[in-house]
Scaffold this active site. Structure first.
Site, PDB file in Angstrom:
ATOM      1  N   GLY A  21      26.240 -38.891 -26.192  1.00 27.31           N
ATOM      2  CA  GLY A  21      26.319 -40.259 -25.705  1.00 27.31           C
ATOM      3  C   GLY A  21      27.735 -40.806 -25.741  1.00 27.31           C
ATOM      4  O   GLY A  21      28.194 -41.448 -24.779  1.00 27.31           O
ATOM      5  N   TYR A 158       9.258 -31.014 -30.102  1.00 30.39           N
ATOM      6  CA  TYR A 158      10.480 -31.363 -29.366  1.00 30.39           C
ATOM      7  C   TYR A 158      10.436 -30.795 -27.951  1.00 30.39           C
ATOM      8  O   TYR A 158      10.754 -31.492 -26.979  1.00 30.39           O
ATOM      9  CB  TYR A 158      11.682 -30.812 -30.127  1.00 30.39           C
ATOM     10  CG  TYR A 158      13.013 -31.092 -29.480  1.00 30.39           C
ATOM     11  CD1 TYR A 158      13.561 -32.370 -29.494  1.00 30.39           C
ATOM     12  CD2 TYR A 158      13.741 -30.071 -28.882  1.00 30.39           C
ATOM     13  CE1 TYR A 158      14.789 -32.628 -28.912  1.00 30.39           C
ATOM     14  CE2 TYR A 158      14.978 -30.312 -28.296  1.00 30.39           C
ATOM     15  CZ  TYR A 158      15.502 -31.603 -28.319  1.00 30.39           C
ATOM     16  OH  TYR A 158      16.718 -31.849 -27.742  1.00 30.39           O
TER      17      TYR A 158
END
Length: 250
Positions: A21, A158
Site C-alpha cells: 500500500g 486465505y
C-alpha cells in the site's frame, strides 16, 4: 493534460500504512495525483507514508475506517465528498493473512478473514463505483494473491478469500465495462513485506529457491503494475487477474 497522465485525479488506497500500500501511494504521488490513504489503526505508520507522498508534492488525505463495517465505509465516503476527493482510482489493498490447517480454523477466524478480505473489498467498491460510473471513467484494482489462483496448503482460508476476489473482479469487469470503468486484480507471488514475517530466514530461503527469479518481489514492483493498469491508455485491459510471481507459478 499538462504533461501528466492523471490530471486532477484522486486515488484511494486501502490498507495504505505499509508494504504494498505504501509503495503504491508513493508511486502515484510522483505523478501528481491526489492521494487518499486509508488505514484502520496504524495512525503513525500511515502518517509516515503521507509525509513521503507530500515530499513529492502530492496533496494527501488520510482516512480511518473499519472496512468490515458499512457505516464506517459510508462515513469515509462522506468525508471524501466533503473534501471533493471522490476517487477515480480505487485500489482495494487492505487484507489479512491466515496460516494454519483448515481443521484448526475457528468460526471467528473464518469470519474475520472473510470480512476484511472479501466484505471490505465489496463495501469499498460498492461505495465508490457510482462516482466512476457517473463520469464514465474509473479504475478498480484489487490486490489478490497467487494463492487465489492455485490454492495453498495450510492457507485454505486465505486462498478462499483471494479466489473470491478474483471471481468478483471478473464478474464486476463485465458489469462495469459499458460505463468505461475497468476492474482488474493483481495476484502477487511472495513479496518482501511484513506479511512474510511469520517465516524464519531458512524458510524464506526455501521460498526463494523455489522461485525461478531467485528472489522475492519488491513492493515497488507491484506498485508499478498498479500504476500501469491505472493509466488512461490501459482501458482495454479489463477483467484480468495478473500474477507477478517471478515465474514461480505459470
Amino acid at each position: 493534460m499538462n504533461g501528466k497522465p492523471f490530471p486532477s485525479q484522486a486515488i484511494l488506497i486501502t490498507g495504505a500504512s505499509g508494504g504494498i500500500g505504501a509503495a503504491i501511494a508513493e508511486r502515484f504521488a510522483k505523478s501528481g495525483l491526489n492521494i487518499i490513504l486509508h488505514y484502520r489503526q496504524s495512525h503513525e505508520q500511515v502518517n509516515e507514508v503521507a509525509r513521503a507522498c507530500m515530499a513529492h508534492g502530492a496533496r494527501v488525505l488520510t482516512v480511518s475506517a473499519d472496512l468490515r463495517d458499512k457505516s464506517q465505509v459510508e462515513r469515509m465516503k462522506e468525508k471524501l465528498e466533503n473534501h471533493q476527493l471522490l476517487p477515480d482510482i480505487l485500489v482495494n489493498n487492505a487484507g489479512v493473512s491466515h496460516y494454519g490447517l483448515l481443521a484448526d480454523v475457528s468460526e471467528e477466524e473464518w469470519d474475520e478473514v472473510m470480512s476484511v478480505n472479501l466484505k471490505g473489498t465489496f463495501l469499498c467498491t460498492q461505495a465508490f463505483m457510482p462516482h466512476m460510473v457517473s463520469q464514465r471513467y474509473g479504475r478498480i484494482i484489487n490486490v489478490s494473491s497467487v494463492w487465489g489462483i492455485t490454492g495453498a496448503s495450510c492457507e485454505v482460508l486465505y486462498s478462499t478469500t483471494k479466489g473470491g476476489i478474483n471471481a468478483f473482479t471478473k464478474a464486476l469487469a463485465k458489469e462495469l465495462a459499458p460505463s468505461e470503468v475497468t476492474v482488474n486484480a493483481i495476484a502477487p507471488g511472495a513479496v518482501q513485506t511484513a506479511m512474510l514475517s511469520r517465516f524464519d530466514e531458512s524458510e524464506l530461503a526455501g521460498i526463494r529457491d523455489d522461485i525461478p527469479a531467485g528472489r522475492l518481489a519488491l513492493p515497488e514492483e507491484i506498485a508499478s503494475l498498479v500504476y500501469f493498469l491505472s493509466l488512461p491508455e490501459s482501458g482495454y485491459i479489463n477483467g484480468q487477474i495478473i500474477s507477478p510471481n517471478g515465474a514461480w507459478l505459470t
